[in-house]
Scaffold this active site. Sequence first.
Site, PDB file in Angstrom:
ATOM      1  N   GLY A   1     -15.181   3.178   4.283  1.00 50.40           N
ATOM      2  CA  GLY A   1     -13.972   3.913   3.892  1.00 50.40           C
ATOM      3  C   GLY A   1     -13.376   3.482   2.573  1.00 50.40           C
ATOM      4  O   GLY A   1     -12.222   3.786   2.282  1.00 50.40           O
TER       5      GLY A   1
ATOM      6  N   HIS B   1     -10.245  -5.259  -3.132  1.00 44.04           N
ATOM      7  CA  HIS B   1      -8.894  -5.521  -2.629  1.00 44.04           C
ATOM      8  C   HIS B   1      -8.990  -5.937  -1.174  1.00 44.04           C
ATOM      9  O   HIS B   1      -9.859  -5.475  -0.435  1.00 44.04           O
ATOM     10  CB  HIS B   1      -7.985  -4.301  -2.777  1.00 44.04           C
TER      11      HIS B   1
ATOM     12  N   ASN C   1     -12.965  -3.279   2.610  1.00 44.88           N
ATOM     13  CA  ASN C   1     -13.880  -2.156   2.782  1.00 44.88           C
ATOM     14  C   ASN C   1     -14.843  -2.116   1.609  1.00 44.88           C
ATOM     15  O   ASN C   1     -14.420  -2.126   0.450  1.00 44.88           O
ATOM     16  CB  ASN C   1     -13.096  -0.837   2.849  1.00 44.88           C
TER      17      ASN C   1
ATOM     18  N   HIS D   1      -6.902  -5.831   2.289  1.00 43.94           N
ATOM     19  CA  HIS D   1      -5.754  -5.266   2.999  1.00 43.94           C
ATOM     20  C   HIS D   1      -5.184  -6.355   3.904  1.00 43.94           C
ATOM     21  O   HIS D   1      -5.935  -6.979   4.673  1.00 43.94           O
ATOM     22  CB  HIS D   1      -6.178  -4.111   3.910  1.00 43.94           C
TER      23      HIS D   1
ATOM     24  N   SER E   1     -12.075   3.543  -0.963  1.00 47.67           N
ATOM     25  CA  SER E   1     -11.650   4.671  -1.802  1.00 47.67           C
ATOM     26  C   SER E   1     -11.250   4.260  -3.212  1.00 47.67           C
ATOM     27  O   SER E   1     -11.149   5.111  -4.089  1.00 47.67           O
ATOM     28  CB  SER E   1     -10.493   5.420  -1.127  1.00 47.67           C
TER      29      SER E   1
ATOM     30  N   ASP F   1       0.852  -1.191   0.000  1.00 49.98           N
ATOM     31  CA  ASP F   1       0.000   0.000   0.000  1.00 49.98           C
ATOM     32  C   ASP F   1       0.888   1.241   0.000  1.00 49.98           C
ATOM     33  O   ASP F   1       1.904   1.302   0.685  1.00 49.98           O
ATOM     34  CB  ASP F   1      -0.904  -0.009   1.245  1.00 49.98           C
ATOM     35  N   ILE F   2       0.463   2.257  -0.760  1.00 44.35           N
ATOM     36  CA  ILE F   2       1.256   3.485  -0.884  1.00 44.35           C
ATOM     37  C   ILE F   2       1.239   4.295   0.414  1.00 44.35           C
ATOM     38  O   ILE F   2       2.131   5.101   0.666  1.00 44.35           O
ATOM     39  CB  ILE F   2       0.735   4.327  -2.071  1.00 44.35           C
TER      40      ILE F   2
END
Length: 117
Positions: free
Chosen positions: A96, A103, A90, A105, A98, A31-32
């Site tokens: 949340g 995906h 999510n 996490h 976005s 993750d960025i």
Amino acid sequence: MSKKTIFQKIIDREIPAPLVYEDDLVAAFNDINPVAPTHILIVPKKVIPRVGEAVAEDQATLGALLLAAGKIADKLGVTARDKGFRLVINHGRDAGESVPHLHVHLLAGRRLEWPPG
Ligand code: 5GP
């Protein structure tokens, strides 16, 4: 044709991001904006916008996401019960979400609070 998500561009190698895992159905990358020492995103190569929009024919893809998570966690050495990791999906505004490309996490490397915020 709908616009590609940032994750689709990463999978298609249009945006550089080292893959930490890849198989026929999924890819994974860091993750960025990590919220834990380890924060990896596991993404299906097929564009499924969010988990609630998956259909029966996505069953293998959905299974592949969790199997990949387990393999990655094992490689990271966090599967022991005195370590651990958390998987988060999510769906929608209240959760949340976005990026409208399903995906998972994978969070690890610190004690994670429960319940989540
Ligand atoms: P969501 O909030 O949709 O569950 O998670 C989206 C995640 O994608 C966020 O944790 C965010 O930091 C990450 N993200 C957004 N843009 C990029 C990007 O360009 N590259 C990477 N590697 N992660 C991104």
